[in-house]
Design a protein around this motif. Structure first.
Motif, PDB file in Angstrom:
ATOM      1  N   VAL A 289       0.852  -1.183   0.000  1.00 39.41           N
ATOM      2  CA  VAL A 289       0.000   0.000   0.000  1.00 39.41           C
ATOM      3  C   VAL A 289       0.891   1.237   0.000  1.00 39.41           C
ATOM      4  CG1 VAL A 289      -0.246  -0.059   2.524  1.00 39.41           C
ATOM      5  CG2 VAL A 289      -1.939   1.146   1.151  1.00 39.41           C
ATOM      6  N   ARG A 290       0.483   2.260  -0.732  1.00 39.28           N
ATOM      7  CA  ARG A 290       1.255   3.506  -0.818  1.00 39.28           C
ATOM      8  C   ARG A 290       0.757   4.491   0.229  1.00 39.28           C
ATOM      9  NH1 ARG A 290       4.767   5.033  -4.386  1.00 39.28           N
ATOM     10  NH2 ARG A 290       4.148   3.413  -5.853  1.00 39.28           N
ATOM     11  N   VAL A 291       1.689   5.122   0.934  1.00 47.79           N
ATOM     12  CA  VAL A 291       1.364   6.156   1.915  1.00 47.79           C
ATOM     13  C   VAL A 291       0.920   7.393   1.126  1.00 47.79           C
ATOM     14  CG1 VAL A 291       2.287   7.621   3.748  1.00 47.79           C
ATOM     15  CG2 VAL A 291       3.019   5.224   3.568  1.00 47.79           C
ATOM     16  N   PRO A 292      -0.300   7.897   1.386  1.00 49.62           N
ATOM     17  CA  PRO A 292      -0.844   8.949   0.533  1.00 49.62           C
ATOM     18  C   PRO A 292      -0.303  10.357   0.768  1.00 49.62           C
ATOM     19  CG  PRO A 292      -2.408   8.385   2.227  1.00 49.62           C
ATOM     20  CD  PRO A 292      -1.267   7.409   2.348  1.00 49.62           C
ATOM     21  N   SER A 293       0.232  10.630   1.963  1.00 47.61           N
ATOM     22  CA  SER A 293       0.671  12.001   2.251  1.00 47.61           C
ATOM     23  C   SER A 293       1.675  11.997   3.388  1.00 47.61           C
ATOM     24  CB  SER A 293      -0.527  12.878   2.612  1.00 47.61           C
ATOM     25  OG  SER A 293      -1.164  12.369   3.770  1.00 47.61           O
ATOM     26  N   ALA A 294       2.329  13.121   3.572  1.00 48.99           N
ATOM     27  CA  ALA A 294       3.294  13.261   4.661  1.00 48.99           C
ATOM     28  C   ALA A 294       2.565  13.227   6.004  1.00 48.99           C
ATOM     29  CB  ALA A 294       4.064  14.573   4.513  1.00 48.99           C
ATOM     30  N   GLY A 295       3.227  12.672   7.011  1.00 51.34           N
ATOM     31  CA  GLY A 295       2.651  12.628   8.350  1.00 51.34           C
ATOM     32  C   GLY A 295       3.197  11.451   9.124  1.00 51.34           C
ATOM     33  N   HIS A 296       2.609  11.233  10.290  1.00 54.80           N
ATOM     34  CA  HIS A 296       2.981  10.122  11.168  1.00 54.80           C
ATOM     35  C   HIS A 296       2.000   8.986  10.879  1.00 54.80           C
ATOM     36  CE1 HIS A 296       4.822   9.009  15.234  1.00 54.80           C
ATOM     37  NE2 HIS A 296       4.291   7.922  14.707  1.00 54.80           N
ATOM     38  N   TRP A 297       2.509   7.821  10.483  1.00 52.49           N
ATOM     39  CA  TRP A 297       1.673   6.718  10.010  1.00 52.49           C
ATOM     40  C   TRP A 297       1.849   5.464  10.859  1.00 52.49           C
ATOM     41  CZ3 TRP A 297      -2.091   7.344   6.504  1.00 52.49           C
ATOM     42  CH2 TRP A 297      -2.086   8.545   5.816  1.00 52.49           C
ATOM     43  N   HIS A 298       0.779   4.669  10.896  1.00 56.38           N
ATOM     44  CA  HIS A 298       0.728   3.428  11.666  1.00 56.38           C
ATOM     45  C   HIS A 298       0.091   2.336  10.808  1.00 56.38           C
ATOM     46  CE1 HIS A 298       1.365   5.567  15.545  1.00 56.38           C
ATOM     47  NE2 HIS A 298       0.797   6.539  14.890  1.00 56.38           N
ATOM     48  N   VAL A 299       0.510   1.092  11.048  1.00 52.09           N
ATOM     49  CA  VAL A 299      -0.152  -0.073  10.465  1.00 52.09           C
ATOM     50  C   VAL A 299      -0.690  -0.915  11.618  1.00 52.09           C
ATOM     51  CG1 VAL A 299       0.159  -2.233   9.192  1.00 52.09           C
ATOM     52  CG2 VAL A 299       1.281  -0.151   8.393  1.00 52.09           C
ATOM     53  N   ALA A 300      -1.952  -1.295  11.521  1.00 51.35           N
ATOM     54  CA  ALA A 300      -2.559  -2.214  12.487  1.00 51.35           C
ATOM     55  C   ALA A 300      -3.051  -3.435  11.721  1.00 51.35           C
ATOM     56  CB  ALA A 300      -3.717  -1.548  13.228  1.00 51.35           C
ATOM     57  N   VAL A 301      -2.842  -4.609  12.306  1.00 57.69           N
ATOM     58  CA  VAL A 301      -3.292  -5.871  11.717  1.00 57.69           C
ATOM     59  C   VAL A 301      -4.144  -6.571  12.767  1.00 57.69           C
ATOM     60  CG1 VAL A 301      -2.580  -8.107  10.776  1.00 57.69           C
ATOM     61  CG2 VAL A 301      -1.192  -6.062  10.318  1.00 57.69           C
ATOM     62  N   ASP A 302      -5.365  -6.972  12.380  1.00 61.81           N
ATOM     63  CA  ASP A 302      -6.242  -7.649  13.334  1.00 61.81           C
ATOM     64  C   ASP A 302      -7.103  -8.683  12.619  1.00 61.81           C
ATOM     65  OD1 ASP A 302      -9.015  -6.582  12.656  1.00 61.81           O
ATOM     66  OD2 ASP A 302      -8.004  -4.683  13.055  1.00 61.81           O
ATOM     67  N   LEU A 303      -7.780  -9.485  13.414  1.00 61.22           N
ATOM     68  CA  LEU A 303      -8.657 -10.526  12.876  1.00 61.22           C
ATOM     69  C   LEU A 303     -10.125 -10.133  12.992  1.00 61.22           C
ATOM     70  CD1 LEU A 303      -6.846 -13.724  14.197  1.00 61.22           C
ATOM     71  CD2 LEU A 303      -6.792 -12.757  11.885  1.00 61.22           C
TER      72      LEU A 303
ATOM     73  N   GLY B 255      -8.157 -16.486  17.405  1.00 61.95           N
ATOM     74  CA  GLY B 255      -6.970 -16.901  16.680  1.00 61.95           C
ATOM     75  C   GLY B 255      -5.877 -15.872  16.783  1.00 61.95           C
ATOM     76  N   SER B 256      -4.835 -16.113  16.033  1.00 62.73           N
ATOM     77  CA  SER B 256      -3.716 -15.182  16.026  1.00 62.73           C
ATOM     78  C   SER B 256      -3.188 -15.074  14.604  1.00 62.73           C
ATOM     79  CB  SER B 256      -2.612 -15.643  16.976  1.00 62.73           C
ATOM     80  OG  SER B 256      -2.102 -16.892  16.558  1.00 62.73           O
ATOM     81  N   VAL B 257      -2.473 -14.005  14.362  1.00 66.01           N
ATOM     82  CA  VAL B 257      -1.883 -13.766  13.061  1.00 66.01           C
ATOM     83  C   VAL B 257      -0.472 -13.235  13.278  1.00 66.01           C
ATOM     84  CG1 VAL B 257      -2.843 -11.426  12.889  1.00 66.01           C
ATOM     85  CG2 VAL B 257      -2.207 -12.653  10.802  1.00 66.01           C
ATOM     86  N   ARG B 258       0.412 -13.616  12.398  1.00 65.64           N
ATOM     87  CA  ARG B 258       1.775 -13.050  12.411  1.00 65.64           C
ATOM     88  C   ARG B 258       1.900 -12.171  11.188  1.00 65.64           C
ATOM     89  NH1 ARG B 258       5.857 -17.914  13.340  1.00 65.64           N
ATOM     90  NH2 ARG B 258       5.009 -18.365  11.311  1.00 65.64           N
ATOM     91  N   ALA B 259       2.569 -11.030  11.383  1.00 68.05           N
ATOM     92  CA  ALA B 259       2.724 -10.082  10.286  1.00 68.05           C
ATOM     93  C   ALA B 259       4.080  -9.430  10.349  1.00 68.05           C
ATOM     94  CB  ALA B 259       1.632  -9.021  10.362  1.00 68.05           C
ATOM     95  N   GLY B 260       4.641  -9.177   9.190  1.00 68.68           N
ATOM     96  CA  GLY B 260       5.858  -8.410   9.058  1.00 68.68           C
ATOM     97  C   GLY B 260       5.554  -7.155   8.262  1.00 68.68           C
ATOM     98  N   VAL B 261       6.133  -6.038   8.678  1.00 64.71           N
ATOM     99  CA  VAL B 261       5.880  -4.762   8.012  1.00 64.71           C
ATOM    100  C   VAL B 261       7.221  -4.141   7.678  1.00 64.71           C
ATOM    101  CG1 VAL B 261       4.863  -2.474   8.237  1.00 64.71           C
ATOM    102  CG2 VAL B 261       3.722  -4.447   9.280  1.00 64.71           C
ATOM    103  N   ARG B 262       7.360  -3.659   6.421  1.00 59.13           N
ATOM    104  CA  ARG B 262       8.582  -2.963   6.046  1.00 59.13           C
ATOM    105  C   ARG B 262       8.287  -1.901   5.006  1.00 59.13           C
ATOM    106  NH1 ARG B 262      12.301  -6.090   1.814  1.00 59.13           N
ATOM    107  NH2 ARG B 262      10.696  -6.864   0.426  1.00 59.13           N
ATOM    108  N   LEU B 263       9.124  -0.864   5.011  1.00 58.39           N
ATOM    109  CA  LEU B 263       9.009   0.209   4.025  1.00 58.39           C
ATOM    110  C   LEU B 263       9.850  -0.158   2.811  1.00 58.39           C
ATOM    111  CD1 LEU B 263       9.276   3.459   6.157  1.00 58.39           C
ATOM    112  CD2 LEU B 263       7.289   2.636   4.893  1.00 58.39           C
ATOM    113  N   LEU B 264       9.263  -0.044   1.634  1.00 57.35           N
ATOM    114  CA  LEU B 264       9.998  -0.337   0.402  1.00 57.35           C
ATOM    115  C   LEU B 264      10.582   0.922  -0.206  1.00 57.35           C
ATOM    116  CD1 LEU B 264       7.639  -2.969  -1.257  1.00 57.35           C
ATOM    117  CD2 LEU B 264       9.644  -3.358   0.183  1.00 57.35           C
ATOM    118  N   GLY B 265      10.156   2.072   0.233  1.00 61.12           N
ATOM    119  CA  GLY B 265      10.702   3.330  -0.273  1.00 61.12           C
ATOM    120  C   GLY B 265       9.687   4.170  -0.957  1.00 61.12           C
TER     121      GLY B 265
END
Length: 87
Positions: A58-72, A77-87
């Motif tokens: 997903v592309r960050v739409p604008s400048a600012g302080h951003w967060h990613v949340a992952v939930d079910l 149950g549970s979920v595992r997630a990895g998050v990284r910036l590609l640039g």
């Protein structure tokens, strides 16, 4: 509700965030004010939704302080997630 959280910090906008999941889950990219509403269970706006394929980008739409949340979405149950910036 339980969720995984990644604080992406201050971003310039236009960066791509890649989220890798081990199962289908809700992925939400939010600015700080919407993330605070999400944490309280209030109405909020986000980019993303129910993701069934990994990796999800997903592309960050604008400048600012951003967060990613992952939930079910309240399901057991549970979920595992990895998050990284590609640039």
């Amino acid at each position: 509700m339980q969720y995984l959280h990644n604080d992406l910090g201050l971003l310039d906008g236009n960066e791509v965030v890649e989220v890798t999941l081990d199962k289908a889950a809700n992925v939400r990219l939010m600015d700080s004010s919407n993330f605070n509403r999400y944490r309280k269970g209030d109405s909020h706006r986000c980019i993303g939704g129910y993701v069934t394929r990994s990796p999800y980008r997903v592309r960050v739409p604008s400048a600012g302080h951003w967060h990613v949340a992952v939930d079910l979405g309240g399901y057991a149950g549970s979920v595992r997630a990895g998050v990284r910036l590609l640039g």
